[in-house]
Write an enzyme that holds these catalytic residues in place. Structure first.
Site, PDB file in Angstrom:
ATOM      1  N   LYS A   1      26.900 -51.801  20.526  1.00  0.00           N
ATOM      2  CA  LYS A   1      25.723 -51.115  19.989  1.00  0.00           C
ATOM      3  C   LYS A   1      25.728 -51.407  18.488  1.00  0.00           C
ATOM      4  CE  LYS A   1      22.192 -48.265  20.403  1.00  0.00           C
ATOM      5  NZ  LYS A   1      20.972 -48.584  21.180  1.00  0.00           N
TER       6      LYS A   1
ATOM      7  N   ASP B   1      30.615 -47.686  36.515  1.00  0.00           N
ATOM      8  CA  ASP B   1      30.049 -46.845  37.582  1.00  0.00           C
ATOM      9  C   ASP B   1      28.678 -47.381  37.987  1.00  0.00           C
ATOM     10  OD1 ASP B   1      32.180 -45.000  37.622  1.00  0.00           O
ATOM     11  OD2 ASP B   1      30.814 -43.289  37.779  1.00  0.00           O
TER      12      ASP B   1
ATOM     13  N   ASP C   1      33.304 -47.400  30.893  1.00  0.00           N
ATOM     14  CA  ASP C   1      33.350 -46.319  31.880  1.00  0.00           C
ATOM     15  C   ASP C   1      31.975 -46.169  32.516  1.00  0.00           C
ATOM     16  OD1 ASP C   1      34.351 -44.023  33.268  1.00  0.00           O
ATOM     17  OD2 ASP C   1      33.276 -42.775  31.817  1.00  0.00           O
TER      18      ASP C   1
ATOM     19  N   ASP D   1      22.531 -50.455  25.778  1.00  0.00           N
ATOM     20  CA  ASP D   1      21.372 -49.906  26.498  1.00  0.00           C
ATOM     21  C   ASP D   1      20.660 -51.009  27.280  1.00  0.00           C
ATOM     22  OD1 ASP D   1      20.695 -50.975  24.019  1.00  0.00           O
ATOM     23  OD2 ASP D   1      19.169 -49.482  23.542  1.00  0.00           O
TER      24      ASP D   1
ATOM     25  N   TYR E   1      37.777 -41.975  23.538  1.00  0.00           N
ATOM     26  CA  TYR E   1      38.702 -41.253  24.405  1.00  0.00           C
ATOM     27  C   TYR E   1      39.925 -40.751  23.631  1.00  0.00           C
ATOM     28  CZ  TYR E   1      36.550 -42.430  28.917  1.00  0.00           C
ATOM     29  OH  TYR E   1      35.715 -42.533  29.993  1.00  0.00           O
TER      30      TYR E   1
HETATM   31  C1  IPM Z   1      37.526 -43.958  35.258  1.00  0.00           C
HETATM   32  C2  IPM Z   1      37.406 -42.455  35.244  1.00  0.00           C
HETATM   33  C3  IPM Z   1      38.290 -41.901  34.124  1.00  0.00           C
HETATM   34  C4  IPM Z   1      37.797 -42.495  32.818  1.00  0.00           C
HETATM   35  C5  IPM Z   1      38.326 -40.349  34.060  1.00  0.00           C
HETATM   36  C6  IPM Z   1      38.748 -39.740  35.371  1.00  0.00           C
HETATM   37  C7  IPM Z   1      39.193 -39.853  32.938  1.00  0.00           C
HETATM   38  O1  IPM Z   1      36.077 -42.069  35.124  1.00  0.00           O
HETATM   39  O2  IPM Z   1      38.644 -44.462  35.443  1.00  0.00           O
HETATM   40  O3  IPM Z   1      36.493 -44.623  35.090  1.00  0.00           O
HETATM   41  O4  IPM Z   1      36.854 -41.966  32.207  1.00  0.00           O
HETATM   42  O5  IPM Z   1      38.360 -43.513  32.397  1.00  0.00           O
HETATM   43 MG    MG Z   2      34.723 -43.680  35.212  1.00  0.00          MG
END
Ligand code: IPM
Ligand code: MG
Length: 365
Positions: free
Chosen positions: A189, A249, A245, A221, A143
């Site tokens: 990884k 999710d 990240d 993975d 990032y």
């Molecule tokens: C999160 C989001 C952010 C990230 C984005 C919106 C920059 O996806 O907080 O997980 O990638 O950290």
């Molecule tokens: Mg995210």
């Protein structure tokens, strides 16, 4: 004793303002129970900040955030900003505030609510009892690594980690594991990436300081696969920025919806930022259909950690469970037979359930 607590409120874009409004209802109930006078300070971030000031993270926002120390954030982003130069995109506001407050440690608790077992795309027997915590490094890795350039025919992102950066996030993860089921799975990884090999070495070198914590390592993975194969095996998952990240999710689906996943970020001092893990969802913004629970759970974390009232904060979970048990659902978690309610109605129901619970709490403190 009546104390004043400040919270910077950065509602941001899309569904951000809607979910923040519900989070604030709950925060007020908790403040009352603690006899705290809550002082909120609104500030701009993301696309709304860009529209108003030409930058997604105005200096004033950073000043307000630093002054309040505690930040409650909604979400940033909208497709309409996709063509802006990278430094003006809404996401830069979020990355910028994380960096400005040096919030390197991000925690995302993933808990399967019994009432929502059928809302997940995964089978109930796979997700029953899931209770894990993703500890994500937040201010390093791909990032932020330099150089980061996009040319017409090539582009570079840089993945870099220092020993010190890994040590401080690993320390957070070890300590959190000690407060939980004492299992730490470090995700990397290391079969391919040099940063991952350093990561693994650092975690191994620290392990003897935490003899009560069982440490394991898992390739990212495989971790992605294990999360849906057998998620109950995980207690604390430690990851670098990008892996965290993606995996957070994925892990959110174990709860039934990304709308259930909170996120709290910490640095060395008392700066802390609480936000839902989900994005700004511009396609459903302004329609009173977004799920406010991720933000409400972020408020719970705020009260548990920054206001140091974890027992009171736990009542938020009870309130959510009670409301779900009544069959109330926002659209994203609704099944046949449920009562589908809007963002505001869900927030009101949780705030009112919490109020009943905290009235007995207040009488005992
Ligand atoms: C999160 C989001 C952010 C990230 C984005 C919106 C920059 O996806 O907080 O997980 O990638 O950290
Ligand atoms: Mg995210």
């Amino acid at each position: 004793m009546n104390t004043i607590k400040k919270v910077a409120v950065l509602a941001g874009d899309g569904i951000g303002p809607e979910v923040i409004a519900e989070g604030l209802k709950v925060l007020h109930v908790l403040a009352d129970a603690l006899s705290i006078t809550l002082e909120t300070h609104d500030a701009l971030i993301g696309g709304v900040a860009y529209e108003a000031t030409g930058t997604p993270l105005p200096e004033e926002t950073v000043t307000i955030a630093k002054d309040c120390e505690v930040v409650l954030l909604g979400a940033v982003g909208d497709f309409k900003y996709d063509t802006l130069p990278p430094h003006l995109r809404p996401e830069q506001g979020l990355l910028g505030i994380r960096k400005a407050l040096n919030l390197y440690a991000n925690t995302r608790p993933v808990k399967a609510y019994d009432a929502l077992l059928d809302a997940s795309t995964l089978k109930p027997d796979v997700i029953t009892g899931v209770d894990l915590l993703v500890v994500r490094e937040l201010t390093g890795g791909l990032y932020f690594g330099q150089p980061k350039v996009q040319n017409e025919n090539d582009a570079v992102d840089t993945l870099t980690y220092t020993r010190a950066e890994i040590e401080r996030i690993a320390k957070t993860a070890f300590e959190l594991a000690q407060q939980r089921r004492k299992q730490l799975c470090s995700v990397d990884k290391a079969n391919v990436l040099a940063t991952s090999r350093l990561w693994r070495d650092v975690v191994d070198a620290m392990a003897p300081q935490y003899p009560d914590v069982a440490v394991s390592h898992m390739y990212v993975d495989n971790a992605a696969m294990q999360l849906i194969l057998n998620p109950r095996q995980f207690d604390v998952m430690l990851t670098e920025n990008t892996f965290g990240d993606i995996l957070s999710d994925e892990a959110s689906m174990l709860t039934g919806s990304l709308g259930m996943l909170s996120s709290a970020s910490f640095g060395t001092g008392s700066y802390a930022l609480y936000e839902p893990s989900h994005g700004s969802a511009p396609t459903i913004a302004g329609q009173n259909i977004a799920n406010p629970i991720a933000t409400i759970l972020s408020v719970k974390e705020l009260v548990a950690v920054s206001w140091e009232a974890p027992d009171l904060a736990n009542l938020v979970d009870v309130a959510i469970e009670n409301v779900l048990a009544q069959g109330l659902r926002t659209k994203d978690i609704a099944q046949a037979g449920d009562t589908v309610v809007g963002t505001r109605e869900m927030g009101d129901a949780i705030a009112s359930a919490l109020k009943s619970l905290t009235s007995s709490y207040s009488s005992v403190v």
